[in-house]
Design a protein around this motif. Structure first.
Motif, PDB file in Angstrom:
ATOM      1  N   TYR A 113       0.845  -1.194   0.000  1.00  0.00           N
ATOM      2  CA  TYR A 113       0.000   0.000   0.000  1.00  0.00           C
ATOM      3  C   TYR A 113       0.878   1.241   0.000  1.00  0.00           C
ATOM      4  O   TYR A 113       2.009   1.217   0.497  1.00  0.00           O
ATOM      5  CB  TYR A 113      -0.864   0.050   1.263  1.00  0.00           C
ATOM      6  CG  TYR A 113      -2.089  -0.820   1.274  1.00  0.00           C
ATOM      7  CD1 TYR A 113      -3.332  -0.298   0.932  1.00  0.00           C
ATOM      8  CD2 TYR A 113      -2.025  -2.151   1.679  1.00  0.00           C
ATOM      9  CE1 TYR A 113      -4.471  -1.079   0.977  1.00  0.00           C
ATOM     10  CE2 TYR A 113      -3.156  -2.946   1.726  1.00  0.00           C
ATOM     11  CZ  TYR A 113      -4.386  -2.404   1.376  1.00  0.00           C
ATOM     12  OH  TYR A 113      -5.515  -3.186   1.425  1.00  0.00           O
ATOM     13  N   PHE A 114       0.337   2.335  -0.524  1.00  0.00           N
ATOM     14  CA  PHE A 114       0.967   3.639  -0.336  1.00  0.00           C
ATOM     15  C   PHE A 114      -0.126   4.689  -0.151  1.00  0.00           C
ATOM     16  O   PHE A 114      -1.235   4.547  -0.673  1.00  0.00           O
ATOM     17  CB  PHE A 114       1.886   4.003  -1.507  1.00  0.00           C
ATOM     18  CG  PHE A 114       1.203   4.167  -2.841  1.00  0.00           C
ATOM     19  CD1 PHE A 114       0.760   5.418  -3.275  1.00  0.00           C
ATOM     20  CD2 PHE A 114       1.018   3.081  -3.684  1.00  0.00           C
ATOM     21  CE1 PHE A 114       0.147   5.572  -4.508  1.00  0.00           C
ATOM     22  CE2 PHE A 114       0.397   3.219  -4.925  1.00  0.00           C
ATOM     23  CZ  PHE A 114      -0.037   4.476  -5.336  1.00  0.00           C
ATOM     24  N   SER A 115       0.195   5.718   0.627  1.00  0.00           N
ATOM     25  CA  SER A 115      -0.760   6.803   0.868  1.00  0.00           C
ATOM     26  C   SER A 115      -0.020   8.125   0.886  1.00  0.00           C
ATOM     27  O   SER A 115       1.186   8.181   1.142  1.00  0.00           O
ATOM     28  CB  SER A 115      -1.515   6.589   2.190  1.00  0.00           C
ATOM     29  OG  SER A 115      -0.635   6.646   3.297  1.00  0.00           O
ATOM     30  N   TYR A 116      -0.760   9.172   0.622  1.00  0.00           N
ATOM     31  CA  TYR A 116      -0.200  10.519   0.569  1.00  0.00           C
ATOM     32  C   TYR A 116      -0.688  11.356   1.748  1.00  0.00           C
ATOM     33  O   TYR A 116      -1.903  11.498   1.960  1.00  0.00           O
ATOM     34  CB  TYR A 116      -0.607  11.221  -0.725  1.00  0.00           C
ATOM     35  CG  TYR A 116       0.035  10.663  -1.968  1.00  0.00           C
ATOM     36  CD1 TYR A 116       1.360  10.924  -2.273  1.00  0.00           C
ATOM     37  CD2 TYR A 116      -0.699   9.871  -2.854  1.00  0.00           C
ATOM     38  CE1 TYR A 116       1.951  10.421  -3.423  1.00  0.00           C
ATOM     39  CE2 TYR A 116      -0.120   9.374  -4.009  1.00  0.00           C
ATOM     40  CZ  TYR A 116       1.204   9.649  -4.286  1.00  0.00           C
ATOM     41  OH  TYR A 116       1.785   9.150  -5.429  1.00  0.00           O
ATOM     42  N   GLY A 117       0.255  11.878   2.524  1.00  0.00           N
ATOM     43  CA  GLY A 117      -0.054  12.879   3.531  1.00  0.00           C
ATOM     44  C   GLY A 117      -0.669  12.372   4.809  1.00  0.00           C
ATOM     45  O   GLY A 117      -0.671  13.079   5.817  1.00  0.00           O
ATOM     46  N   LYS A 118      -1.172  11.171   4.817  1.00  0.00           N
ATOM     47  CA  LYS A 118      -1.846  10.620   5.990  1.00  0.00           C
ATOM     48  C   LYS A 118      -1.662   9.117   5.999  1.00  0.00           C
ATOM     49  O   LYS A 118      -1.764   8.462   4.964  1.00  0.00           O
ATOM     50  CB  LYS A 118      -3.342  10.971   5.955  1.00  0.00           C
ATOM     51  CG  LYS A 118      -4.118  10.548   7.184  1.00  0.00           C
ATOM     52  CD  LYS A 118      -5.585  10.965   7.047  1.00  0.00           C
ATOM     53  CE  LYS A 118      -6.395  10.537   8.268  1.00  0.00           C
ATOM     54  NZ  LYS A 118      -7.830  10.922   8.116  1.00  0.00           N
ATOM     55  N   LYS A 119      -1.387   8.574   7.178  1.00  0.00           N
ATOM     56  CA  LYS A 119      -1.249   7.128   7.291  1.00  0.00           C
ATOM     57  C   LYS A 119      -2.605   6.447   7.121  1.00  0.00           C
ATOM     58  O   LYS A 119      -3.644   7.006   7.467  1.00  0.00           O
ATOM     59  CB  LYS A 119      -0.638   6.746   8.644  1.00  0.00           C
ATOM     60  CG  LYS A 119       0.807   7.208   8.822  1.00  0.00           C
ATOM     61  CD  LYS A 119       1.361   6.770  10.169  1.00  0.00           C
ATOM     62  CE  LYS A 119       2.805   7.210  10.333  1.00  0.00           C
ATOM     63  NZ  LYS A 119       3.379   6.777  11.628  1.00  0.00           N
ATOM     64  N   ILE A 120      -2.566   5.236   6.588  1.00  0.00           N
ATOM     65  CA  ILE A 120      -3.784   4.449   6.442  1.00  0.00           C
ATOM     66  C   ILE A 120      -4.165   3.871   7.799  1.00  0.00           C
ATOM     67  O   ILE A 120      -3.307   3.389   8.547  1.00  0.00           O
ATOM     68  CB  ILE A 120      -3.587   3.321   5.412  1.00  0.00           C
ATOM     69  CG1 ILE A 120      -3.221   3.924   4.049  1.00  0.00           C
ATOM     70  CG2 ILE A 120      -4.844   2.470   5.288  1.00  0.00           C
ATOM     71  CD1 ILE A 120      -2.877   2.894   2.990  1.00  0.00           C
ATOM     72  N   ASP A 121      -5.433   3.939   8.115  1.00  0.00           N
ATOM     73  CA  ASP A 121      -5.966   3.415   9.375  1.00  0.00           C
ATOM     74  C   ASP A 121      -6.329   1.949   9.169  1.00  0.00           C
ATOM     75  O   ASP A 121      -7.388   1.617   8.639  1.00  0.00           O
ATOM     76  CB  ASP A 121      -7.196   4.219   9.798  1.00  0.00           C
ATOM     77  CG  ASP A 121      -7.712   3.845  11.184  1.00  0.00           C
ATOM     78  OD1 ASP A 121      -7.444   2.710  11.636  1.00  0.00           O
ATOM     79  OD2 ASP A 121      -8.392   4.678  11.803  1.00  0.00           O
ATOM     80  N   PHE A 122      -5.425   1.052   9.568  1.00  0.00           N
ATOM     81  CA  PHE A 122      -5.688  -0.388   9.490  1.00  0.00           C
ATOM     82  C   PHE A 122      -6.214  -0.885  10.825  1.00  0.00           C
ATOM     83  O   PHE A 122      -5.775  -0.441  11.888  1.00  0.00           O
ATOM     84  CB  PHE A 122      -4.415  -1.157   9.122  1.00  0.00           C
ATOM     85  CG  PHE A 122      -3.973  -0.972   7.701  1.00  0.00           C
ATOM     86  CD1 PHE A 122      -4.656  -1.576   6.659  1.00  0.00           C
ATOM     87  CD2 PHE A 122      -2.870  -0.193   7.406  1.00  0.00           C
ATOM     88  CE1 PHE A 122      -4.244  -1.407   5.341  1.00  0.00           C
ATOM     89  CE2 PHE A 122      -2.443  -0.012   6.093  1.00  0.00           C
ATOM     90  CZ  PHE A 122      -3.140  -0.618   5.068  1.00  0.00           C
ATOM     91  N   ARG A 123      -7.140  -1.837  10.765  1.00  0.00           N
ATOM     92  CA  ARG A 123      -7.728  -2.422  11.967  1.00  0.00           C
ATOM     93  C   ARG A 123      -7.596  -3.944  11.927  1.00  0.00           C
ATOM     94  O   ARG A 123      -7.436  -4.541  10.858  1.00  0.00           O
ATOM     95  CB  ARG A 123      -9.204  -2.033  12.091  1.00  0.00           C
ATOM     96  CG  ARG A 123      -9.472  -0.525  12.095  1.00  0.00           C
ATOM     97  CD  ARG A 123      -8.947   0.139  13.351  1.00  0.00           C
ATOM     98  NE  ARG A 123      -9.113   1.590  13.329  1.00  0.00           N
ATOM     99  CZ  ARG A 123     -10.113   2.235  13.944  1.00  0.00           C
ATOM    100  NH1 ARG A 123     -11.041   1.551  14.616  1.00  0.00           N
ATOM    101  NH2 ARG A 123     -10.178   3.550  13.881  1.00  0.00           N
TER     102      ARG A 123
END
Length: 397
Positions: A113-123
């Motif tokens: 995964y990659f995201s811009y500016g904010k971490k991904i909220d994984f549960r």
């Protein structure tokens, strides 16, 4: 609406039967693939936000779910709960715009995964990792710009692809460097392809424009796949009914011949409809599997009434049916799979989403639906002795 990682790797868990063709690997392959390989990430996004990288999946040696750190070291997920609880922070800070960085991929079947500016909220739920579900308006990642690639690295080599099976979002390419120094790549959009896709989908109407999701400031984040459009009421659940009914009517009096293995054309199955059921027989006339007439969701998702188990009979037949329904070429050719792109998406009502994804790819190849690999129309690269894997994130233009 929650989905766990163990069930949504359609593109990379068919390593033994990509596009219905069984793969064989020589005895030296195990020695050629080390426990980890370099993974070069290049940031060509021209975006100023921090780029976050995640390497998540199933460790092939143990079957455990977890994540890999920048060194490729495996970390198993702790137990989850109901409702799901926050997962440990597995984020790796990626390279700045115009820069590259290298981490290591372990032997996983998983996702980067990659995201811009904010971490991904994984549960973590009791069943494992909960993936972001963009068809769920309450998902905590709904306003985060992110995407992912899927890969399998095992003793037989590396398979890595770009995917649009669940959504079309932040663009990227993937690649594999081979021992001879050449590099294979996949997933490149045409110049302007990202914006052209959304402009075309917006202009389509008929509910297809409702697949587009925007941030609170109005900027485009993604388009969700048509299965999720049906599930959320953005697309009619009867969208494909007319075509499905015409297919079923045709094959009441005509035989559908399925030759699922390109490298073994002697294996054929013959489909005829009786009532609402299409029965498939083998060359001796014995019924080997049957399909109840599918609905739009089953077609778009290649599941439910078109379930495809990992076997050598029903699964390959279902993959063929699914590709024919999504490409809407089952009426024009009674011998399937028909893998000529010239025959795809000619019906006025078809998988418009997948059609438009393919139209914007440099080589025409993409994963617009789960079994887009039938006929090798997928955005996948593979090598049995990979020297290095790569991902390049691209600008949103």
């Amino acid at each position: 609406m929650l989905r766990t990682l163990k069930s949504r790797l359609a593109a990379t868990t068919v390593v033994a039967a990509v596009a219905g063709t069984l793969l064989t690997v020589g005895p030296s392959a195990e020695a050629a693939v080390p426990d980890t390989i370099p993974f070069k990430i290049t940031n060509n996004s021209a975006r100023g936000e921090t780029l976050y990288i995640y390497n998540l999946g199933t460790q092939l040696s143990s079957g455990r779910q977890g994540w890999g750190d920048a060194n490729g070291t495996f970390h198993a997920w702790p137990g989850g709960a109901e409702p799901p609880v926050p997962a440990p922070d597995a984020a790796i800070v990626g390279p700045a715009p115009g820069q590259s960085a290298t981490i290591r991929l372990p032997k996983f079947s998983g996702r980067v995964y990659f995201s811009y500016g904010k971490k991904i909220d994984f549960r973590l739920a009791t069943g494992g990792l909960v993936q972001p579900a963009m068809q769920n308006p309450t998902d905590p990642n709904i306003n985060t710009l992110f995407n992912w690639s899927e890969y399998t690295l095992n003793n037989d080599g590396l398979w890595i692809n770009s995917t649009q099976v669940d959504m079309f979002s932040a663009p990227y390419t993937v690649g594999v460097k081979r021992a001879n120094g050449t590099t294979l790549t996949a997933g490149a959009l045409k110049p302007g392809g990202y914006q052209n896709f959304f402009n075309s989908l917006q202009a389509q109407g008929g509910g297809w424009e409702k697949l587009i999701q925007r941030a609170p400031n109005g900027t485009i984040l993604r388009a969700i796949a048509p299965l999720y459009g049906v599930e959320t009421g953005k697309l009619s659940p009867s969208l494909l009914d007319d075509y499905i009914n015409r297919v079923w009517q045709k094959y009441r009096t005509t035989t559908l011949t399925v030759t699922p293995f390109a490298d073994n054309p002697s294996v054929k199955y013959y489909g005829r409809v009786s009532g609402d059921v299409m029965n498939f027989t083998n060359s001796s006339g014995a019924v080997v599997t049957s399909f109840v007439k599918p609905d739009s969701a089953s077609v778009f998702g290649c599941f439910n009434k078109l379930d495809a188990p990992n076997d050598l009979v029903r699964g390959p037949i279902s993959r063929t049916l699914c590709s024919g329904f999504n490409r809407t070429n089952l009426l024009t050719n009674t011998n399937q799979p028909d893998v000529s792109a010239a025959s795809f998406y000619k019906e006025p009502v078809t998988n418009i989403y997948s059609k438009k994804v393919h139209e914007q790819m440099v080589d025409g190849k993409a994963y617009g639906f789960a079994f887009d690999d039938v006929g090798h129309h997928e955005s996948l690269v593979h090598d049995g002795s990979p020297v290095e894997a790569s991902m390049t994130v691209q600008p949103l233009n």
